[in-house]
Design a protein around this motif. Structure first.
Motif, mmCIF file in Angstrom:
data_model
loop_
_atom_site.group_PDB
_atom_site.id
_atom_site.type_symbol
_atom_site.label_atom_id
_atom_site.label_comp_id
_atom_site.label_asym_id
_atom_site.label_seq_id
_atom_site.Cartn_x
_atom_site.Cartn_y
_atom_site.Cartn_z
ATOM 1 N N GLY A 221 63.063 73.791 100.386
ATOM 2 C CA GLY A 221 62.643 73.852 98.993
ATOM 3 C C GLY A 221 63.665 74.462 98.060
ATOM 4 O O GLY A 221 63.397 74.595 96.871
ATOM 5 N N VAL A 222 64.842 74.837 98.582
ATOM 6 C CA VAL A 222 65.859 75.466 97.742
ATOM 7 C C VAL A 222 67.150 74.674 97.837
ATOM 8 O O VAL A 222 67.666 74.434 98.920
ATOM 9 N N SER A 223 67.672 74.252 96.699
ATOM 10 C CA SER A 223 68.925 73.510 96.664
ATOM 11 C C SER A 223 70.089 74.428 97.005
ATOM 12 O O SER A 223 70.107 75.604 96.626
ATOM 13 N N SER A 224 71.096 73.880 97.687
ATOM 14 C CA SER A 224 72.285 74.681 97.982
ATOM 15 C C SER A 224 73.019 75.051 96.699
ATOM 16 O O SER A 224 73.799 76.003 96.676
ATOM 17 N N SER B 219 67.866 68.721 91.586
ATOM 18 C CA SER B 219 69.096 69.030 92.304
ATOM 19 C C SER B 219 69.262 68.094 93.498
ATOM 20 O O SER B 219 68.411 68.052 94.381
ATOM 21 N N PRO B 220 70.353 67.317 93.547
ATOM 22 C CA PRO B 220 70.569 66.433 94.691
ATOM 23 C C PRO B 220 71.044 67.222 95.902
ATOM 24 O O PRO B 220 71.440 68.377 95.795
ATOM 25 N N LYS B 221 70.986 66.572 97.051
ATOM 26 C CA LYS B 221 71.581 67.157 98.240
ATOM 27 C C LYS B 221 73.097 67.007 98.136
ATOM 28 O O LYS B 221 73.604 66.045 97.578
ATOM 29 N N SER B 222 73.792 67.958 98.707
ATOM 30 C CA SER B 222 75.246 67.819 98.783
ATOM 31 C C SER B 222 75.585 66.796 99.861
ATOM 32 O O SER B 222 74.938 66.740 100.909
#
Length: 205
Positions: free
Chosen positions: A139-142, A102-105
């Motif tokens: 450690g958790v994607s938005s 999961s990429p960063k927003s």
């Protein structure tokens, strides 16, 4: 399975409390004699980044306009400044594996500030901003805890805040009778700032 669902719900609640996206409550900055004029947001080359959720262009434009109005509508000086904002690209993290897939927003915009009094631009070259989502749960994607609309609101909130910081850095040129030696130091984009933006863009690819 129930425990997992409870954990996800708890994380979502935590993120919603820690990722700013609503009314502006932080103190105003010194922006000289600034007052917001036109707030124009466009997206003629609206590009979706890799591994991103889809987003509606008109919704992104509306979110950006609302964020700018909320932050800059607080100022009531005499120097009318118009903003022309171009949304060129975005990444909205998907619901994937935390920190792996999961990429960063992120949001990429360029901004031109116009001097109503002089009838011209403050900055001859549009200023680019690479905006990242607020840090939430480590450690958790938005993408696991926020909807696309919430991610959008968080990014545009942060974008407006970066623009405010930029105006604060150039506040000396937002007053009357600016000395020439002060004027020539305003609206500069340093090599260090450009290098940092390049690094951020490279990390998003």
């Amino acid at each position: 399975m129930i425990r997992l669902a409870v954990c996800i719900a708890a994380l979502a609640a935590l993120v919603s409390c820690t990722a700013p996206s609503g009314p502006v409550s932080d103190p105003k900055k010194d922006l000289g004699d600034f007052v917001l004029g036109h707030n124009i947001v466009v997206a003629p080359q609206f590009q979706r980044g890799p591994l991103s959720r889809p987003a509606d262009k008109d919704e992104f434009i509306a979110s950006m306009k609302n964020a700018v109005d909320a932050r800059f509508g607080r100022y009531d000086g005499d120097r009318v400044v118009h903003f022309g904002i171009n949304i060129s690209g975005y990444v909205l993290a998907q619901n994937g594996v935390p920190l792996v897939l999961s990429p960063k927003s992120a949001l990429i915009i360029t901004v031109t500030a116009w001097d109503d009094r002089a009838g011209g631009k403050f900055n001859d070259e549009a200023r680019e901003f690479v905006v990242l989502e607020s840090f939430t749960t480590i450690g958790v994607s938005s993408g696991m805890t926020m909807t696309a609309e919430e991610q959008m609101a968080n990014l545009t909130y942060n974008a407006a805040k970066q623009i405010e910081e930029w105006m604060h850095d150039n506040r000396a040129c937002l007053a009357d009778n600016v000395p020439p030696e002060v004027q020539k130091e305003c609206w500069k984009d340093s090599a260090q700032e450009r290098a940092e933006r390049k690094k951020q863009l490279d990390e998003l690819r």
